[in-house]
Design a protein around this motif. Structure first.
Motif, PDB file in Angstrom:
ATOM      1  N   GLU A 183      -8.039   3.132  -3.294  1.00 32.68           N
ATOM      2  CA  GLU A 183      -9.191   2.246  -3.256  1.00 32.68           C
ATOM      3  C   GLU A 183      -8.783   0.779  -3.054  1.00 32.68           C
ATOM      4  O   GLU A 183      -9.444   0.031  -2.344  1.00 32.68           O
ATOM      5  CB  GLU A 183      -9.917   2.395  -4.597  1.00 32.68           C
ATOM      6  CG  GLU A 183     -11.291   1.799  -4.652  1.00 32.68           C
ATOM      7  CD  GLU A 183     -11.867   1.960  -6.062  1.00 32.68           C
ATOM      8  OE1 GLU A 183     -11.776   3.079  -6.611  1.00 32.68           O
ATOM      9  OE2 GLU A 183     -12.371   0.964  -6.606  1.00 32.68           O
ATOM     10  N   ARG A 184      -7.682   0.376  -3.682  1.00 29.82           N
ATOM     11  CA  ARG A 184      -7.266  -1.026  -3.634  1.00 29.82           C
ATOM     12  C   ARG A 184      -6.238  -1.289  -2.563  1.00 29.82           C
ATOM     13  O   ARG A 184      -5.885  -2.449  -2.318  1.00 29.82           O
ATOM     14  CB  ARG A 184      -6.637  -1.406  -4.977  1.00 29.82           C
ATOM     15  CG  ARG A 184      -7.607  -1.389  -6.097  1.00 29.82           C
ATOM     16  CD  ARG A 184      -6.913  -1.134  -7.416  1.00 29.82           C
ATOM     17  NE  ARG A 184      -7.938  -0.936  -8.425  1.00 29.82           N
ATOM     18  CZ  ARG A 184      -8.489  -1.944  -9.093  1.00 29.82           C
ATOM     19  NH1 ARG A 184      -8.105  -3.161  -8.869  1.00 29.82           N
ATOM     20  NH2 ARG A 184      -9.437  -1.691  -9.965  1.00 29.82           N
TER      21      ARG A 184
ATOM     22  N   ARG B  98     -14.340   1.636 -14.894  1.00 32.68           N
ATOM     23  CA  ARG B  98     -13.805   2.054 -13.595  1.00 32.68           C
ATOM     24  C   ARG B  98     -12.557   2.906 -13.733  1.00 32.68           C
ATOM     25  O   ARG B  98     -12.234   3.697 -12.860  1.00 32.68           O
ATOM     26  CB  ARG B  98     -13.492   0.822 -12.732  1.00 32.68           C
ATOM     27  CG  ARG B  98     -14.726   0.328 -11.990  1.00 32.68           C
ATOM     28  CD  ARG B  98     -14.466  -0.980 -11.320  1.00 32.68           C
ATOM     29  NE  ARG B  98     -13.552  -0.864 -10.186  1.00 32.68           N
ATOM     30  CZ  ARG B  98     -13.040  -1.920  -9.559  1.00 32.68           C
ATOM     31  NH1 ARG B  98     -13.341  -3.128  -9.968  1.00 32.68           N
ATOM     32  NH2 ARG B  98     -12.245  -1.763  -8.544  1.00 32.68           N
ATOM     33  N   THR B  99     -11.818   2.741 -14.828  1.00 32.29           N
ATOM     34  CA  THR B  99     -10.671   3.617 -15.037  1.00 32.29           C
ATOM     35  C   THR B  99     -11.095   4.902 -15.754  1.00 32.29           C
ATOM     36  O   THR B  99     -10.256   5.643 -16.264  1.00 32.29           O
ATOM     37  CB  THR B  99      -9.561   2.929 -15.844  1.00 32.29           C
ATOM     38  OG1 THR B  99     -10.132   2.393 -17.033  1.00 32.29           O
ATOM     39  CG2 THR B  99      -8.912   1.818 -15.055  1.00 32.29           C
TER      40      THR B  99
ATOM     41  N   GLY C 102       0.781  -1.234   0.000  1.00 32.70           N
ATOM     42  CA  GLY C 102       0.000   0.000   0.000  1.00 32.70           C
ATOM     43  C   GLY C 102       0.808   1.276   0.000  1.00 32.70           C
ATOM     44  O   GLY C 102       0.249   2.367   0.004  1.00 32.70           O
TER      45      GLY C 102
ATOM     46  N   MET D 213      -3.206  -0.790  -2.952  1.00 26.14           N
ATOM     47  CA  MET D 213      -2.077  -1.433  -3.624  1.00 26.14           C
ATOM     48  C   MET D 213      -0.850  -0.534  -3.522  1.00 26.14           C
ATOM     49  O   MET D 213      -0.954   0.681  -3.365  1.00 26.14           O
ATOM     50  CB  MET D 213      -2.498  -1.708  -5.066  1.00 26.14           C
ATOM     51  CG  MET D 213      -1.790  -0.967  -6.137  1.00 26.14           C
ATOM     52  SD  MET D 213      -2.654  -1.134  -7.706  1.00 26.14           S
ATOM     53  CE  MET D 213      -2.791   0.615  -8.096  1.00 26.14           C
TER      54      MET D 213
ATOM     55  N   LEU E 235      -4.685  -3.135 -13.910  1.00 27.07           N
ATOM     56  CA  LEU E 235      -5.430  -3.257 -12.659  1.00 27.07           C
ATOM     57  C   LEU E 235      -6.439  -4.399 -12.671  1.00 27.07           C
ATOM     58  O   LEU E 235      -7.019  -4.717 -11.634  1.00 27.07           O
ATOM     59  CB  LEU E 235      -6.165  -1.944 -12.359  1.00 27.07           C
ATOM     60  CG  LEU E 235      -5.276  -0.725 -12.111  1.00 27.07           C
ATOM     61  CD1 LEU E 235      -6.129   0.506 -11.891  1.00 27.07           C
ATOM     62  CD2 LEU E 235      -4.365  -0.959 -10.917  1.00 27.07           C
TER      63      LEU E 235
ATOM     64  N   GLN F 110      -7.195   4.957  -7.595  1.00 27.23           N
ATOM     65  CA  GLN F 110      -7.178   3.492  -7.690  1.00 27.23           C
ATOM     66  C   GLN F 110      -6.253   2.899  -6.641  1.00 27.23           C
ATOM     67  O   GLN F 110      -6.545   1.862  -6.048  1.00 27.23           O
ATOM     68  CB  GLN F 110      -6.744   3.053  -9.082  1.00 27.23           C
ATOM     69  CG  GLN F 110      -7.754   3.360 -10.165  1.00 27.23           C
ATOM     70  CD  GLN F 110      -8.984   2.465 -10.069  1.00 27.23           C
ATOM     71  OE1 GLN F 110      -8.898   1.321  -9.657  1.00 27.23           O
ATOM     72  NE2 GLN F 110     -10.142   3.003 -10.421  1.00 27.23           N
ATOM     73  N   GLN F 111      -5.110   3.566  -6.426  1.00 30.80           N
ATOM     74  CA  GLN F 111      -4.140   3.074  -5.446  1.00 30.80           C
ATOM     75  C   GLN F 111      -4.779   3.046  -4.057  1.00 30.80           C
ATOM     76  O   GLN F 111      -4.673   2.065  -3.331  1.00 30.80           O
ATOM     77  CB  GLN F 111      -2.900   3.969  -5.474  1.00 30.80           C
ATOM     78  CG  GLN F 111      -1.783   3.543  -4.540  1.00 30.80           C
ATOM     79  CD  GLN F 111      -1.929   4.189  -3.170  1.00 30.80           C
ATOM     80  OE1 GLN F 111      -2.426   5.323  -3.056  1.00 30.80           O
ATOM     81  NE2 GLN F 111      -1.534   3.471  -2.137  1.00 30.80           N
TER      82      GLN F 111
ATOM     83  N   ASP G 223      -6.266  -6.966 -10.014  1.00 33.66           N
ATOM     84  CA  ASP G 223      -6.053  -6.460  -8.662  1.00 33.66           C
ATOM     85  C   ASP G 223      -4.667  -6.795  -8.115  1.00 33.66           C
ATOM     86  O   ASP G 223      -4.531  -7.521  -7.124  1.00 33.66           O
ATOM     87  CB  ASP G 223      -7.134  -7.064  -7.738  1.00 33.66           C
ATOM     88  CG  ASP G 223      -7.522  -6.056  -6.674  1.00 33.66           C
ATOM     89  OD1 ASP G 223      -6.941  -4.963  -6.669  1.00 33.66           O
ATOM     90  OD2 ASP G 223      -8.395  -6.385  -5.853  1.00 33.66           O
TER      91      ASP G 223
END
Lengths: 298, 266
Positions: free
Chosen positions: B204-205, B139-140, B36, B207, B170, B201-202, B173
């Motif tokens: 949200e996931r 979503r992107t 993350g 990641m 992505l 996105q980072q 995932d």
């Protein structure tokens, strides 16, 4: 051809005892005493009316001779094209997949030989070994003789393919060698593109990267090239048909030339030209379908 | 927290044919990345940024040699078999490349290119893969993703292409996304949108993000920490805020000064 010595009455009757005076009379009756230019104009006039004339050497109308020979050549050439194209592309894919390793080098040596060695030599070697020594394939003809005509259809079909194997195989090899060399170079050029890296980053297998991403972007020029190579393929078919006794257009033309059968030669050459032009247009259309982006690219 | 990615003594060199000494591109690179975390890799052209990104993906050209150790997600990447690395790509570790036009296959529709990621990793149902792709495209931030998915790359804008590349990266995932100069080829306004999308996105996931750029402005808005590469060495590894305030190395100072507004004329 007109300037070479001889005419139908000199060659066809060679060694016979037809006296020169009779030959001269026949020449006059069939118009062979006229100048070549005048005879060509008369031939073209007849052609415009759909008349191809009479093939003296076959004792049949030209149209009939060609109608019989043309499908045989088309089968031979198209089988050679399809098989050769598939083999060539498969070889190129294998070479690029194992680039600079032994499969690449081995196939590279074979395709180089395939381009360099004249096809009549390949044909004679194939005939000697596969045909005469090992007796795997028949050396000549369209089908088996004897009671073969009475066989059921599928047996005759297999017999036909069996006879087709050597002439079509030899032609296919020369096509495959050319296609493989060009396809390999085209693939290698594409392999440097960014989207190949993207494909690998997706976790695709190298083989899928090649087949799904590299090949569609590299096959267009090879198809176009095939269109350019078609006339020489037809030329190659003349030799192959002569060697394997395949009674198609090539053998017909060859025999007609020797027999000085002018109407038959003219019609055969005309037909071959038309086929080459049509085939060229067809390959352009195929290239356009396979590589649709070309015209709309920015 | 244990590190998601730990790079230790990574060296990459390339042998040029006819040149006996291999050229070093990365020398003893070491850094770690927690799950993350967002880390920027800053460096001028030729500093080895892209080489680092490709080395982590296992996508270095064949005449490149990588030594050292790269621990990722319980694997030692450099000693992994090609098949095992392939199965990690796009599934656990993804990359977005710089030039969105050339990074997409010009002869394949966008939706198919995104769906292919799912199919490469075991999705056998083509309809399901396509639906997944369209969903990820929307979503992107691709408007009208259903229709755009049927277009070829040259039929959409640069920003849309970059969104498609991001959707590919992505889709499954991943735990780590490497973005190699993701905005350098885009207009300034589109740049801002894509960066915003990356950040969203980072978050949200959850990641990890490794953002590679020569532009400190891009990194400063996105990354908490920055690694500065210079001629294949890591010369600085500090919180971005600190780098902006007081760069330690002269080379980093040059990169920091490059984004400062010039002194107003007297």
């Amino acid at each position: 051809m007109q300037f070479a010595p001889g005419d139908p009455f000199a060659t066809a009757l060679e060694g016979s005892d037809v006296p020169p005076s009779v030959r001269a009379e026949w020449r006059e009756r069939f118009g062979f005493d006229q100048p070549p230019g005048e005879r060509f104009v008369r031939w073209a006039g007849a052609l415009a009316q759909g008349q191809l004339g009479y093939a003296a050497s076959r004792h049949r109308p030209v149209a009939e001779v060609l109608r019989e020979a043309l499908p045989r050549t088309l089968v031979l050439v198209s089988v050679a094209l399809i098989v050769g194209f598939a083999l060539g592309i498969a070889a190129a894919l294998g070479q690029v997949r194992y680039r600079r390793r032994w499969p690449d080098r081995l196939l590279g040596a074979i395709t180089l030989a395939g381009v360099a060695v004249p096809e009549f030599l390949v044909a004679l070697l194939a005939m000697t070994w596969l045909g005469a020594r090992w007796r795997i394939f028949p050396v000549a003809g369209l089908g088996s003789l004897g009671d073969a005509a009475a066989w059921p259809l599928w047996e005759r079909a297999i017999d036909f393919l069996w006879h087709l194997a050597l002439p079509a195989g030899v032609l296919a090899l020369t096509v495959a060698a050319r296609v493989a060399r060009h396809q390999r170079a085209a693939l290698l050029a594409v392999m440097h593109e960014d989207f190949i890296r993207t494909a690998r980053a997706k976790g695709l297998r190298e083989w899928d990267v090649l087949v799904r991403h590299a090949l569609p972007n590299a096959i267009g020029p090879v198809i176009a090239l095939l269109g350019l190579a078609l006339p020489s393929l037809v030329g190659g078919a003349v030799l192959i048909e002569r060697i394997f006794g395949w009674p198609g257009m090539g053998l017909t033309l060859f025999d007609a030339l020797l027999a000085r059968d002018y109407p038959l030669v003219l019609a055969a050459v005309l037909l071959a030209t038309i086929i080459a032009v049509v085939a060229r247009a067809l390959t352009d259309a195929v290239a356009e379908v396979v590589a649709p982006r070309r015209a709309s690219a920015q | 927290m244990t590190a998601l990615l730990q790079v230790e003594g990574l060296c990459v060199s390339v042998a040029h044919p006819g040149n006996s000494d291999p050229v070093s591109l990365l020398r003893d690179v070491r850094f770690a990345l927690s799950p993350g975390e967002t880390v920027g890799v800053l460096g001028a052209s030729g500093s080895g940024k892209t080489t680092l990104a490709l080395a982590l993906m296992g996508l270095l050209p064949r005449d490149f040699t990588a030594t050292g150790a790269v621990h990722f997600d319980g694997h030692e990447l450099l000693s992994l078999s090609e098949g095992a690395r392939r199965s990690l790509r796009a599934r656990r570790i993804s990359i977005v490349f710089q030039e969105p036009l050339t990074a997409l296959n010009p002869r394949q529709r966008i939706g198919a290119q995104v769906a292919e990621v799912a199919r490469a990793h075991g999705e056998r149902n083509a309809t399901r893969a396509h639906r997944l792709a369209v969903e990820m495209l929307s979503r992107t931030g691709l408007d009208d993703a259903d229709e755009r998915a049927h277009r070829f790359p040259h039929e959409v804008s640069g920003g849309e292409r970059q969104r498609a590349l991001l959707a590919m990266a992505l889709l499954l995932d991943p735990a780590l996304l490497i973005a190699d100069e993701p905005t350098s080829a885009l207009d300034v306004t589109v740049q801002a949108q894509v960066l915003q999308l990356l950040r969203a996105q980072q978050r949200e996931r959850g990641m990890a993000l490794l953002l590679v750029s020569h532009d400190l402005g891009v990194i400063a808005t996105t990354c908490a920490r920055t690694i500065v590469l210079h001629e294949g060495h890591v010369i600085e590894d500090t919180p971005t805020r600190q780098l902006l305030a007081a760069p330690e190395q002269p080379q980093s100072r040059a990169l920091v000064d490059a984004v400062r507004p010039p002194e107003p004329a007297p």
